[in-house]
Structure formats: C-alpha cells, structure tokens
Motif scaffolding. Sequence first.
Motif, PDB file in Angstrom:
ATOM      1  N   THR A 181       0.944  -1.288  -0.084  1.00 25.14           N
ATOM      2  CA  THR A 181       0.076   0.001  -0.070  1.00 25.14           C
ATOM      3  C   THR A 181       0.778   0.987   0.030  1.00 25.14           C
ATOM      4  O   THR A 181       1.970   1.174   0.631  1.00 25.14           O
ATOM      5  CB  THR A 181      -0.809   0.082   1.403  1.00 25.14           C
ATOM      6  OG1 THR A 181      -0.132   0.125   2.438  1.00 25.14           O
ATOM      7  CG2 THR A 181      -1.766  -1.345   1.260  1.00 25.14           C
ATOM      8  N   SER A 182       0.340   2.307  -0.481  1.00 23.92           N
ATOM      9  CA  SER A 182       1.238   3.483  -0.677  1.00 23.92           C
ATOM     10  C   SER A 182       0.647   4.675  -0.061  1.00 23.92           C
ATOM     11  O   SER A 182      -0.650   4.892  -0.187  1.00 23.92           O
ATOM     12  CB  SER A 182       1.585   3.746  -2.136  1.00 23.92           C
ATOM     13  OG  SER A 182       2.004   2.818  -2.963  1.00 23.92           O
ATOM     14  N   TYR A 183       1.555   5.567   0.343  1.00 19.80           N
ATOM     15  CA  TYR A 183       1.059   6.922   0.977  1.00 19.80           C
ATOM     16  C   TYR A 183       0.789   7.720  -0.283  1.00 19.80           C
ATOM     17  O   TYR A 183       1.619   7.931  -1.344  1.00 19.80           O
ATOM     18  CB  TYR A 183       1.899   7.472   1.790  1.00 19.80           C
ATOM     19  CG  TYR A 183       1.987   6.924   3.333  1.00 19.80           C
ATOM     20  CD1 TYR A 183       0.981   7.151   4.174  1.00 19.80           C
ATOM     21  CD2 TYR A 183       3.055   6.190   3.650  1.00 19.80           C
ATOM     22  CE1 TYR A 183       0.958   6.602   5.307  1.00 19.80           C
ATOM     23  CE2 TYR A 183       3.008   5.374   4.932  1.00 19.80           C
ATOM     24  CZ  TYR A 183       2.118   5.761   5.752  1.00 19.80           C
ATOM     25  OH  TYR A 183       2.075   5.234   6.968  1.00 19.80           O
ATOM     26  N   TRP A 184      -0.164   8.814  -0.362  1.00 15.72           N
ATOM     27  CA  TRP A 184      -0.041   9.950  -1.194  1.00 15.72           C
ATOM     28  C   TRP A 184       0.810  11.036  -0.790  1.00 15.72           C
ATOM     29  O   TRP A 184       1.052  11.082   0.640  1.00 15.72           O
ATOM     30  CB  TRP A 184      -1.471  10.314  -1.525  1.00 15.72           C
ATOM     31  CG  TRP A 184      -1.594  11.326  -2.584  1.00 15.72           C
ATOM     32  CD1 TRP A 184      -1.932  12.812  -2.546  1.00 15.72           C
ATOM     33  CD2 TRP A 184      -1.564  11.228  -4.004  1.00 15.72           C
ATOM     34  NE1 TRP A 184      -1.888  13.241  -3.888  1.00 15.72           N
ATOM     35  CE2 TRP A 184      -1.678  12.177  -4.778  1.00 15.72           C
ATOM     36  CE3 TRP A 184      -1.056   9.989  -4.575  1.00 15.72           C
ATOM     37  CZ2 TRP A 184      -1.605  12.476  -6.067  1.00 15.72           C
ATOM     38  CZ3 TRP A 184      -0.979  10.010  -6.042  1.00 15.72           C
ATOM     39  CH2 TRP A 184      -1.050  11.235  -6.791  1.00 15.72           C
ATOM     40  N   ASP A 215       2.971  15.430  -1.619  1.00 16.35           N
ATOM     41  CA  ASP A 215       3.127  16.363  -2.883  1.00 16.35           C
ATOM     42  C   ASP A 215       4.263  16.254  -3.483  1.00 16.35           C
ATOM     43  O   ASP A 215       5.018  15.302  -3.299  1.00 16.35           O
ATOM     44  CB  ASP A 215       2.962  17.796  -2.001  1.00 16.35           C
ATOM     45  CG  ASP A 215       4.153  18.147  -1.115  1.00 16.35           C
ATOM     46  OD1 ASP A 215       5.176  17.396  -1.199  1.00 16.35           O
ATOM     47  OD2 ASP A 215       4.011  18.903  -0.316  1.00 16.35           O
ATOM     48  N   ALA A 216       4.432  16.927  -4.624  1.00 18.76           N
ATOM     49  CA  ALA A 216       5.647  16.852  -5.496  1.00 18.76           C
ATOM     50  C   ALA A 216       7.052  16.865  -4.760  1.00 18.76           C
ATOM     51  O   ALA A 216       8.062  16.688  -5.273  1.00 18.76           O
ATOM     52  CB  ALA A 216       5.567  17.894  -6.592  1.00 18.76           C
ATOM     53  N   ASN A 217       7.268  17.518  -3.389  1.00 20.28           N
ATOM     54  CA  ASN A 217       8.213  17.461  -2.687  1.00 20.28           C
ATOM     55  C   ASN A 217       8.409  16.395  -1.671  1.00 20.28           C
ATOM     56  O   ASN A 217       9.274  16.421  -0.706  1.00 20.28           O
ATOM     57  CB  ASN A 217       8.066  18.908  -1.694  1.00 20.28           C
ATOM     58  CG  ASN A 217       8.226  19.922  -2.555  1.00 20.28           C
ATOM     59  OD1 ASN A 217       9.057  20.131  -3.633  1.00 20.28           O
ATOM     60  ND2 ASN A 217       7.535  21.327  -2.207  1.00 20.28           N
ATOM     61  N   ASN A 218       7.595  15.244  -2.044  1.00 19.46           N
ATOM     62  CA  ASN A 218       7.712  14.034  -1.292  1.00 19.46           C
ATOM     63  C   ASN A 218       7.261  14.092   0.187  1.00 19.46           C
ATOM     64  O   ASN A 218       7.431  13.181   1.154  1.00 19.46           O
ATOM     65  CB  ASN A 218       9.055  13.493  -1.273  1.00 19.46           C
ATOM     66  CG  ASN A 218       9.565  13.347  -2.691  1.00 19.46           C
ATOM     67  OD1 ASN A 218       8.764  13.018  -3.556  1.00 19.46           O
ATOM     68  ND2 ASN A 218      10.699  13.570  -2.841  1.00 19.46           N
ATOM     69  N   LYS A 219       6.453  15.176   0.641  1.00 16.36           N
ATOM     70  CA  LYS A 219       5.790  15.400   1.902  1.00 16.36           C
ATOM     71  C   LYS A 219       4.487  14.670   1.954  1.00 16.36           C
ATOM     72  O   LYS A 219       3.613  14.898   1.163  1.00 16.36           O
ATOM     73  CB  LYS A 219       5.534  16.940   2.037  1.00 16.36           C
ATOM     74  CG  LYS A 219       5.193  17.174   3.520  1.00 16.36           C
ATOM     75  CD  LYS A 219       4.729  18.506   3.726  1.00 16.36           C
ATOM     76  CE  LYS A 219       4.353  18.840   5.201  1.00 16.36           C
ATOM     77  NZ  LYS A 219       4.114  20.353   5.396  1.00 16.36           N
ATOM     78  N   VAL A 220       4.537  13.518   2.668  1.00 17.90           N
ATOM     79  CA  VAL A 220       3.261  12.790   2.716  1.00 17.90           C
ATOM     80  C   VAL A 220       2.006  13.350   3.370  1.00 17.90           C
ATOM     81  O   VAL A 220       2.134  14.403   4.130  1.00 17.90           O
ATOM     82  CB  VAL A 220       3.662  11.328   3.679  1.00 17.90           C
ATOM     83  CG1 VAL A 220       2.518  10.603   4.105  1.00 17.90           C
ATOM     84  CG2 VAL A 220       4.874  10.852   3.081  1.00 17.90           C
ATOM     85  N   ILE A 221       0.962  13.148   2.550  1.00 15.93           N
ATOM     86  CA  ILE A 221      -0.368  13.567   3.060  1.00 15.93           C
ATOM     87  C   ILE A 221      -0.928  12.499   3.586  1.00 15.93           C
ATOM     88  O   ILE A 221      -1.872  11.748   2.881  1.00 15.93           O
ATOM     89  CB  ILE A 221      -0.930  14.175   1.690  1.00 15.93           C
ATOM     90  CG1 ILE A 221      -0.040  15.507   1.038  1.00 15.93           C
ATOM     91  CG2 ILE A 221      -2.215  14.906   2.075  1.00 15.93           C
ATOM     92  CD1 ILE A 221      -0.483  15.772  -0.222  1.00 15.93           C
ATOM     93  N   PRO A 222      -1.196  12.444   5.066  1.00 19.69           N
ATOM     94  CA  PRO A 222      -1.641  11.047   5.663  1.00 19.69           C
ATOM     95  C   PRO A 222      -3.075  11.279   6.196  1.00 19.69           C
ATOM     96  O   PRO A 222      -3.761  10.388   6.202  1.00 19.69           O
ATOM     97  CB  PRO A 222      -0.674  10.819   6.635  1.00 19.69           C
ATOM     98  CG  PRO A 222      -0.438  12.137   7.079  1.00 19.69           C
ATOM     99  CD  PRO A 222      -0.202  12.877   5.950  1.00 19.69           C
ATOM    100  N   ASP A 223      -3.694  12.626   6.626  1.00 22.55           N
ATOM    101  CA  ASP A 223      -4.789  12.602   7.079  1.00 22.55           C
ATOM    102  C   ASP A 223      -5.851  12.591   6.050  1.00 22.55           C
ATOM    103  O   ASP A 223      -5.463  12.979   5.050  1.00 22.55           O
ATOM    104  CB  ASP A 223      -4.882  14.235   7.860  1.00 22.55           C
ATOM    105  CG  ASP A 223      -6.104  14.138   8.554  1.00 22.55           C
ATOM    106  OD1 ASP A 223      -5.860  13.966  10.078  1.00 22.55           O
ATOM    107  OD2 ASP A 223      -7.035  14.527   8.194  1.00 22.55           O
ATOM    108  N   ILE A 224      -7.082  12.187   6.436  1.00 20.32           N
ATOM    109  CA  ILE A 224      -8.104  11.913   5.474  1.00 20.32           C
ATOM    110  C   ILE A 224      -8.627  13.229   4.883  1.00 20.32           C
ATOM    111  O   ILE A 224      -8.934  13.236   3.898  1.00 20.32           O
ATOM    112  CB  ILE A 224      -9.140  11.019   6.063  1.00 20.32           C
ATOM    113  CG1 ILE A 224     -10.482  10.578   4.960  1.00 20.32           C
ATOM    114  CG2 ILE A 224      -9.964  11.747   7.011  1.00 20.32           C
ATOM    115  CD1 ILE A 224      -9.794   9.799   3.886  1.00 20.32           C
ATOM    116  N   VAL A 225      -8.700  14.225   5.544  1.00 14.57           N
ATOM    117  CA  VAL A 225      -9.045  15.580   5.051  1.00 14.57           C
ATOM    118  C   VAL A 225      -8.022  16.006   4.049  1.00 14.57           C
ATOM    119  O   VAL A 225      -8.576  16.389   2.843  1.00 14.57           O
ATOM    120  CB  VAL A 225      -9.065  16.444   6.438  1.00 14.57           C
ATOM    121  CG1 VAL A 225      -9.638  17.984   5.802  1.00 14.57           C
ATOM    122  CG2 VAL A 225     -10.236  16.008   7.378  1.00 14.57           C
TER     123      VAL A 225
END
Length: 762
Positions: free
Chosen positions: A244-247, A249-259
């Motif tokens: 499974t993968s995290y989403w 941004d283009a700077n590789n900062k993970v966006i984990p919160d559902i909101v």
Amino acid sequence: MPYFNIVAETTESTVITEYEPVPRRSDSYQSEAELEKEFIRLLTEQGYTYLNIHKEADLIANLRERLEELNNIKFTDSEWEQFFTTAIANPNDKIEDKTQTIQEDYVKVLKREDGTSKNIRLIDKKNVHNNRLQVLNQYENGKAEGAKYNNRYDVTVLVNGLPLVHIELKRRGVPIREAFNQIERYQRDSFWAGCGLFEYVQIFVISNGTLTKYYSNTTRINTIKDAVSGKTKKSKTSNSFEFTSYWADANNKVIPDIVDFAKTFFAKHTLLNIITRYCIFTSEKMLMVMRPYQITATERILNRIEIAHNYKKYGNVAGGGFIWHTTGSGKTLTSFKTARLASQLDFVDKVLFVVDRKDLDYQTMKEYDRFEKGAANSNTSTAILKKQLENPNAKILITTIQKLANFIKRNQQHDVYNKEIVIIFDECHRSQFGDMHTDIIKHFKKYYLFGFTGTPIFAKNAGARKNAQLMTTEQAFGDKLHTYTIVDAINDKNVLPFRVDFIKTMALEEDIKDEDVWGIDREKPMMAPERISLVTKYILNNFDRKTYRGDKTYVFNALTNIKDVASAGRQEVEEIKRKQRLSGFNSIFAVASVPMAKLYYQEFKKQMAEDPSKSLKIATIFSYGANEEEADGVIDDENSEDTSALDQNSRDFLEDAIRDYNVMFHTNYDTSSDKFQNYYKDVSLRMKNKELDLLIVVNMFLTGFDATTLNTLWVDKNLKMHGLIQAFSRTNRILNSIKSYGNIVCFRRLQPRMESAIALFG
C-alpha cells in the motif's frame, strides 16, 4: 540551473506541488460515522454528486443514465439488457477481465435494434472532465444477492456509474490494517455478488482518519514459481499490506490525514488522471497504480519536452533533464509510462530507451513486456536497430548505448538525426559520460535527453573523467527535474532500510582511522587461505539466520525427526534444504577480484562437502575485470559479458563453475559468447525464482538487478559512493512482512565509506 523561467504553469498537474495541511484539533472526527460524513462533504464540495442509493437495482439504473449521458444516446430496454449482460456484467468475466475493460477495452460495441452498431465508451480518457463523479455510502450487498454475509460498504466513488474507487474507513486510533483486512473480506465474500459491479473497483483507499493509504485491486496477487514442479502459479499473499502507498505532494511530503487526502488525491482532475493515465495493467494481468513521485517525474519530463519543443530548445541540455529516484523505487515503471506518453505527442517521432549493458537490455525488455506486451521494440544487432529507426510504426525502441554508438559510426548521415527524438537513459550514473555520449549528442540534431538515476554523479563522486564538460549528471543531462532519495523511500516504506553488520576478519582494523590508507596493500592478506576459510565458515553458519531459511516452517519438524543431521542421507538433507528454500530468501556475495571469487567458490565446495547439512546451491558469474577499481568500487567494463579478455586460469575456472551449474540444473552453458549471455539470463531467472541460494560475483548483478527474493549481500570488496549504494540496494526490495530490511554483512572496514555515501545520496 533552470533553463526556463516559466511565469505560469498549469494547475492541472496530477500531484500538487506543495501542500499545507488543514489546521484542526487532533481529536476532531473521531468516530467512523463522523469521518465518513466529513469525507463525503469534502468530496461534494469538490464537485462530486452525492447519490443516496443502497441497492443494486438503483446502482444499475444510475449506471444506465450515466452511460447515456456520456455517449449522448438513449438505450431501449432491450438494448440496455443486452449491452449490460454481455459488455458490463458478463458472468464469465473475472476481476482481471473487468480491470482490462477499464484500462484497455473501455469502448464496447452496442448492437442496436435497427441493426446498426454504435461504440459506447465506459470512460472518456481523452477529456477526463467529461466523466461524471458520484459518491455513495453504506451500500448494501447482502445474502439476498448471493453473498455469504450481509455487507455494508463505507464509501464508494462512481465514475460514469461504475464503482471504480472504494474507501474503507475506521475511527481514529484503530490500526489502518483493519480497514485493509475488511476489504480483503469484501473481495472474498461479496464484491462478486449479484451482477459483480464492485469487481470493477480499480483503487482501494484505507484510512483511520490519521493515516490514509491507497493501492490497486491486484497488488495482492503474487506470482510464485514452484521450486519442485517448476510450474508458475498465482497466489494471494497474506502480507501484501506492505504494497500500500502513501499519497504525497511533489516535494515528497506525505499527506496522511483523510481531510488533506480528500483535498488532494480526490481532487477531480487528480483522481481521473490516476485512473485514466497513471495505472498500468500488465501482461501478467496485474494492475499497478503509480506513486506520486513517479507521476510527478513523468509529468515534469513531458512538460519539459513540450516547452522545449515550443521554444525550439531541442538538441541541447536545455531540452532535457534528469530524474533522481533512488534504486528500488520503480524507475523502470516511471520510464515506461514516460516513454508511452511521450511517444503519443504529435511532434515526437521516436522514443529511444537506452541502457548501458546487455543484461539490462534484456531485463528492461522483459519489464517493458510485462507492462505491455509488444509496446517496445528491442534489438539484438545494430542492423536491426537501423531498421527500427527507419520504421515509422516502431515508436519506442530499447537499445544499449553501445549499439546506438555503433549505428552512429556506420551511419554518419541519416534522416533520423533530423527528427525529434526523445532519448531516455536508464541508470545514467555510468557510461553515458564517455565518447559514446558525445557522439550521440553530436549527431542527433533535435533530441530531448533525459536520464534516470538512483545515484547521480556530483563533483564529489565524479572521479577522473576525460571530458571536463561531462563530469556530472547535471552537465550531461541538464536540470534536475525531480528528486526522491533513499531516505524518502525508506520513510514511505517503498524500499526497506538496511541492517549492516561489520565482521572483523583482520587484527588492528579499527586502529587505522584513514579508510583509504587502510586499504593499501591489503589484497594479499585478504586472500590468505585462513581468512577465506573463516569468512566462508561464517557465511555457512549464519546463512539460514540471515535469509530466514526454515523460519517457522516444516524444517523445524524435519530437523527434530533427524537427530544427527550430519549423518543423514543426502536425499533427506536435500528434502530439508528444499523446504527451507521455499520459506526464506537468497543472497549475493560480492568479492574483490576474479582470483578471490575462485578461492571462495572452491572453499564453499570443500566445506559443504565436509558438512552436507550446510549445503547450498551456489554459482558464480563474472566476465572481464580491469586490474584497477573504479572510484565507486564497481567496474563497469566487467559487466560487458565479454569473456574473451579473461586470462586462461580465470576462464578455465569459470568453465568449471558453469559445468557444476549445468549438472545442478541440467543445462548446457559455457564461456563462449552466446552461451555465456544465456548463462547470465538463466542465472538471473534462477536468482529471482530462489532456485539459487548464493551467487558469488565480482561486479555483475551489483547494479541493475532486481529480485524481491534477495535479502542479503555479503561484501568482501571495497565499495564506496554510488557503487556502495547501488550494491546495497540489491537487497531492499519489498516482498512481505518477514522481509523487514536488507541485510548487509561486511567483511571489510566499510563503515566510513557507508556513512559518506549515505550523507551524499540521502
């Protein structure tokens, strides 16, 4: 330095450049119901239509309306019945068939009542905003419709009425794996129920509010080759949560919160682009969904090509760039998608994918064929390359840099030089800095040059180069278009971290501080028989522990039934080792020279003969090796698969080792040119299928070779800089939860070198 100062860029990039999380209290939306309600609200704010339906009949009726709207048509009842039962809900279609429908066969033929035919699109891939997005929740798929249990699905996104994305939510604090396990139950118990429309789901999203991940519908299918029968079978893996993968941004900062995930991943253009452009349905019937850094790299290359074309900046580094994506992060998949999309640009005549060794040429061709059968053309000779360059239907070509250089030497004037050609270099940290690179950029007039590398060449690790203008990756290829380092990949759990052990084999090692001074005149004592015996014994004694052989398997019971393993019959021992091989991993042993490889190979045979319980399936492979080492400890020429330059002793030894291999696997290889190339390919395949336990190498297989089954690298050579990172990275491919890190066992004083390499590339 950037070659273009762009005032404005499109907002339609699939991956947001930079995202600032929405501020909120940490205890907000704690319950599952509140999470679900808030998530749906965020989707409707972004243009999704909420659909208050919970039964299959309503789902089918909505599907009919959406397809009529998309195709500007009105089905009669009989037309819809016929179309629905044959093209959409065919009872013979499995998940793989439905996935192929969405990804490749999304235009179906409708036979009309008046005898005419009309093409019906299930999804519009040319203009993604023609597709209608809807969201529903608490859809019921129960016993009355043929399922084993009553099931209510949390949230589903419909694209033109078909459920293509399913979201499973858990309240904050509940492990995200529970959502993953629930989807597994749905797939087993009810997605197939009724008309099986939920088997069309392409992407799953799991979240506990705080952590959110996504994955495709088939990443959990693993192809396994049975070690006994040799037959290939597909098996569900129980540990595929690791895929499974995290989403981000283009700077590789993970966006984990559902909101935040809802505002980025579920932005309409992002979700539709992912489904229509950035999924790959492989020839093995597996769906792969690209990760955010792969999508970003692909789009930045395509964007650079279009800008360079508009500004007529082709034919120099301004029209190119390089992608720094760490080894093991899926560069081949990124390059494949980039090549496919670039080849579809109107002004691009051809895409050349250039590798620097025959083994990579073969491996890349197999990978490209896996992504799409026949999508790329590989060539076995310069003459075939010439024909393909002249064939307007051959859009994507895979070739080695050597063959491309030979083509240029034999064809100083050719029409292809004046065409707009995208040239993509795989692993551009190596031989693209020599005369062959200069010849390519001298002859092609309208090229767009791009390089992929996990370990770029900086001034610090450049070493000696003939051409001062081609010292670094940036000088050769232009702007760095995107970066995804080994630290990013480990943090995202896309590759494994390393566990490094340093085994002292000589006295006074730690007393010498300068690691370069330490290595002077050490090769002779390093090859002392006592040391070779000691290292071999250590590997044999620790092999099962490092590779997890026999971990919680049949082997424990087998060993308890045989009290004295040393006195057991060979057949009994072989059966135990066969069972071990099914349960664990395999390894590579990198040594400093061909003479050292010979000593180790002979010592392994000797010690295994003395103690059959430690018997392993071993092999060795090497070709030509220069006397002096490269700056990185990996000699590129040695990977040429040319055995003609080997001295007679080395060649005789290699012949003997290949003869042992032939006996072991009933093959017929030798050191002649063609048969040695086939030997390489066979060794590669048997390493991937875990039929070999340990492969002794000098330089081959230390770059470019990917095998998820390999978890340990034994090192008795002086690696450093990009060579060290490349070699270590053979072990860090994700497979399952048992393989939690890549094992590195060093028999040399490599710690200072390792720290320098990680500092440079991390």
